[in-house]
Each structure stands twice: as structure tokens, then as C-alpha cells.
Design a protein around this motif. Structure first.
Motif, short mmCIF file in Angstrom:
data_model
loop_
_atom_site.label_atom_id
_atom_site.label_comp_id
_atom_site.label_asym_id
_atom_site.label_seq_id
_atom_site.Cartn_x
_atom_site.Cartn_y
_atom_site.Cartn_z
N PHE B 27 0.85 -1.19 0.00
CA PHE B 27 0.00 0.00 0.00
C PHE B 27 0.89 1.25 0.00
O PHE B 27 2.11 1.17 0.23
CB PHE B 27 -0.96 0.01 1.20
N THR B 28 0.28 2.39 -0.28
CA THR B 28 1.02 3.65 -0.28
C THR B 28 1.23 4.11 1.15
O THR B 28 0.38 4.76 1.75
CB THR B 28 0.25 4.72 -1.09
N PHE B 29 2.36 3.73 1.69
CA PHE B 29 2.64 3.87 3.13
C PHE B 29 2.40 5.29 3.63
O PHE B 29 1.78 5.50 4.68
CB PHE B 29 4.08 3.44 3.40
N SER B 30 2.85 6.29 2.90
CA SER B 30 2.79 7.67 3.36
C SER B 30 1.37 8.22 3.44
O SER B 30 1.15 9.30 4.00
CB SER B 30 3.63 8.57 2.46
N SER B 31 0.41 7.50 2.89
CA SER B 31 -0.97 7.97 2.88
C SER B 31 -1.77 7.54 4.10
O SER B 31 -2.93 7.93 4.25
CB SER B 31 -1.69 7.46 1.62
N TYR B 32 -1.16 6.75 4.97
CA TYR B 32 -1.91 6.17 6.08
C TYR B 32 -1.25 6.39 7.42
O TYR B 32 -0.03 6.24 7.56
CB TYR B 32 -2.10 4.67 5.85
N ALA B 33 -2.07 6.73 8.41
CA ALA B 33 -1.61 6.76 9.77
C ALA B 33 -1.27 5.34 10.21
O ALA B 33 -1.82 4.36 9.70
CB ALA B 33 -2.68 7.35 10.68
N MET B 34 -0.36 5.25 11.16
CA MET B 34 0.05 3.96 11.70
C MET B 34 0.02 4.05 13.23
O MET B 34 0.21 5.12 13.81
CB MET B 34 1.46 3.60 11.23
N SER B 35 -0.19 2.91 13.84
CA SER B 35 -0.23 2.85 15.30
C SER B 35 0.57 1.65 15.80
O SER B 35 0.78 0.69 15.08
CB SER B 35 -1.67 2.72 15.80
N TRP B 36 0.99 1.75 17.05
CA TRP B 36 1.51 0.61 17.79
C TRP B 36 0.49 0.28 18.89
O TRP B 36 0.01 1.17 19.61
CB TRP B 36 2.86 0.94 18.44
N VAL B 37 0.17 -1.00 18.98
CA VAL B 37 -0.75 -1.51 19.99
C VAL B 37 -0.05 -2.67 20.68
O VAL B 37 0.60 -3.48 20.00
CB VAL B 37 -2.08 -1.99 19.35
N ARG B 38 -0.17 -2.76 21.99
CA ARG B 38 0.50 -3.85 22.69
C ARG B 38 -0.49 -4.69 23.48
O ARG B 38 -1.61 -4.27 23.78
CB ARG B 38 1.60 -3.32 23.60
N GLN B 39 -0.02 -5.88 23.81
CA GLN B 39 -0.86 -6.83 24.56
C GLN B 39 0.04 -7.58 25.53
O GLN B 39 0.88 -8.39 25.11
CB GLN B 39 -1.56 -7.79 23.60
N ALA B 40 -0.12 -7.30 26.81
CA ALA B 40 0.62 -8.00 27.84
C ALA B 40 0.14 -9.46 27.88
O ALA B 40 -1.01 -9.75 27.50
CB ALA B 40 0.42 -7.34 29.20
N PRO B 41 0.98 -10.37 28.36
CA PRO B 41 0.60 -11.79 28.37
C PRO B 41 -0.72 -12.03 29.09
O PRO B 41 -0.90 -11.62 30.24
CB PRO B 41 1.76 -12.44 29.12
N GLY B 42 -1.66 -12.64 28.37
CA GLY B 42 -2.96 -12.97 28.96
C GLY B 42 -3.89 -11.79 29.17
O GLY B 42 -4.96 -11.96 29.78
N LYS B 43 -3.52 -10.62 28.66
CA LYS B 43 -4.32 -9.41 28.88
C LYS B 43 -4.93 -8.90 27.58
O LYS B 43 -4.77 -9.50 26.52
CB LYS B 43 -3.44 -8.32 29.51
N GLY B 44 -5.62 -7.77 27.70
CA GLY B 44 -6.27 -7.18 26.55
C GLY B 44 -5.36 -6.27 25.74
O GLY B 44 -4.15 -6.18 25.99
N LEU B 45 -5.94 -5.60 24.77
CA LEU B 45 -5.19 -4.72 23.89
C LEU B 45 -5.06 -3.33 24.49
O LEU B 45 -5.99 -2.81 25.11
CB LEU B 45 -5.93 -4.62 22.54
N GLU B 46 -3.90 -2.73 24.28
CA GLU B 46 -3.65 -1.36 24.75
C GLU B 46 -3.04 -0.55 23.62
O GLU B 46 -1.96 -0.89 23.12
CB GLU B 46 -2.70 -1.35 25.96
#
Lengths: 109, 121
Positions: B27-46
Motif C-alpha cells: 500500500f502507499t505507506f505515506s498515505s496512512y496513519a500507523m499505530s503501535w498496539v500492545r498486549q501483555a501476556p494474557g491481557k487485553g489490547l492497549e
């Protein structure tokens, strides 16, 4: 920060049954910028619904989203074996942080 | 085909640093926002951090503000997360995720497979 509360924590159902998952926000979500994801063990999340009610690409029409303001619902009309997973809602309408709910696990009864 | 491939995770001591990378294609990388999301072991998304398509706007969760820095190199189709002063609470799988527009930080339609960061002595 908008806090999202999902209920129930766990939903025990049989294949073929209807699943109704709730996501309640602590304040109104702007422009219904609410998404739903499915996550299976060991896999990345998969986008199901965005904008509260728009299905993402290649998502079967048994998945539907509804709601606005502070109350949102994900409905799976007839559960298939592959639908048993954890489901998360996320709001992305206001200023950061763009928070997730704590998740609802849909398990086989 | 859209692909996001994270790298750079591993075991790091408390107080240490790590730099995560996400290679994007399809995809056209520069056209899209990007995020980092993390998930601790056994936990939900942050949600951790987001950056606009141009790279001009960056955002952070309070839990990482002042310690993590998100950046992107649109000429290389790469997203980065520089993580400093790491603590045990940062132990998680870190996912990079693509937005659906230049300023869309949620409703992420593509995700990488994740890279595990473990903070331990």
C-alpha cells in the motif's frame, strides 16, 4: 480518557446461536468512531466493524454492528465454529488515547 | 497484498532500551496513519502510540509518554518505536497496525504478527 466497558465478560453459546456483545462508553464517541475486532489465540486482531456499523473487507454478513453515542452492539447472527474467539471494541473518535474495551470471550457451550 | 512485519523485540533488562521496526508493503505507506498496539501476556489490547501519514503528528498513551518515541521513514516504508527506560509493565507483544486514512488511528484494517518484548533481569 474514554473508558469502554464490554459485557458480558464471557458468553457461552452453541454453534448456530445468536451472539450479542455490548460496549458502553464513559462518554459519547464522536461520529460513531467505534470499531470491533476479533482475536484468536496466538493471532493478531482482525478488524470486523468500523464506524460502528460498517463491515470491513471480506467480513461475513453474519457480523453486524450498531449503536451510537455511548452504547454499541456487535451481533453475530448465527455462530460458526470459527467465530469462537475474543472480541474487542475500540473508540477512535476523540483525542487520544484511542482506548479498547477489556474484551468479551465467546466460548463454546 | 498488504503486509506488516515487525522486528526488534527481545529480552531487555529493566531500564534498558529497544527499537522496534515495522516493514510495510502492498500500500502507499505515506498515505496512512500507523499505530503501535500492545498486549501483555494474557491481557487485553492497549493502544500505545500513533503517527499521521506525513509523520507530522504523533500521539502517545500516558503510560509511555516521555519514554517511547514513534517515527516513520516514508522513503523506506518503515515504522519505528524507540522504547527507553523499559520496565516490567512494558512486557508485551507489540503490534503495528495500519489506519484507514492519513489521520485515522483506530479501526485498523491490517496488523502485523507482533513482536514480543520481555523486560526482565
Amino acid at each position: 480518557e474514554i473508558v469502554l466497558t464490554q459485557s458480558p465478560g464471557t458468553l457461552s453459546l452453541s454453534p448456530g446461536e445468536r451472539a450479542t456483545l455490548s460496549c458502553r462508553a464513559s462518554q459519547s464517541v464522536r461520529s460513531s468512531y467505534l470499531a470491533w475486532y476479533q482475536q484468536k489465540p496466538g493471532q493478531a486482531p482482525r478488524l470486523l466493524i468500523y464506524g460502528a456499523s460498517s463491515r470491513a473487507t471480506a467480513i461475513p454478513d453474519r457480523f453486524s454492528g450498531s449503536g451510537s453515542g455511548t452504547d454499541f452492539t456487535l451481533t453475530i447472527s448465527r455462530l460458526e465454529p470459527e467465530d469462537f474467539a475474543v472480541y474487542y471494541c475500540q473508540q477512535y473518535g476523540s483525542s487520544p488515547p484511542w482506548t479498547f474495551g477489556q474484551g468479551t470471550k465467546v466460548e463454546i457451550k | 497484498e498488504v503486509q506488516l512485519v515487525e522486528s526488534g523485540g527481545g529480552l531487555v533488562q529493566p531500564g534498558g532500551s529497544l527499537r522496534l521496526s515495522c516493514a510495510a508493503s502492498g500500500f502507499t505507506f505515506s498515505s496512512y496513519a500507523m499505530s503501535w498496539v500492545r498486549q501483555a501476556p494474557g491481557k487485553g489490547l492497549e493502544w500505545v502510540s500513533g503517527i499521521s501519514g506525513s509523520g507530522d503528528d504523533t500521539y502517545y498513551a500516558d503510560s509511555v509518554k516521555g519514554r517511547f518515541t514513534i517515527s516513520r521513514d516514508n522513503s523506506k516504508n518503515r515504522l519505528y518505536l524507540q522504547m527507553n527506560s523499559l520496565g516490567a509493565e512494558d512486557t508485551a507483544v507489540y503490534y503495528c497496525a495500519k489506519g484507514r486514512g492519513g489521520y485515522s488511528y483506530g479501526g485498523n484494517d491490517y496488523w502485523g504478527q507482533g513482536t514480543l518484548v520481555t523486560v526482565s533481569s
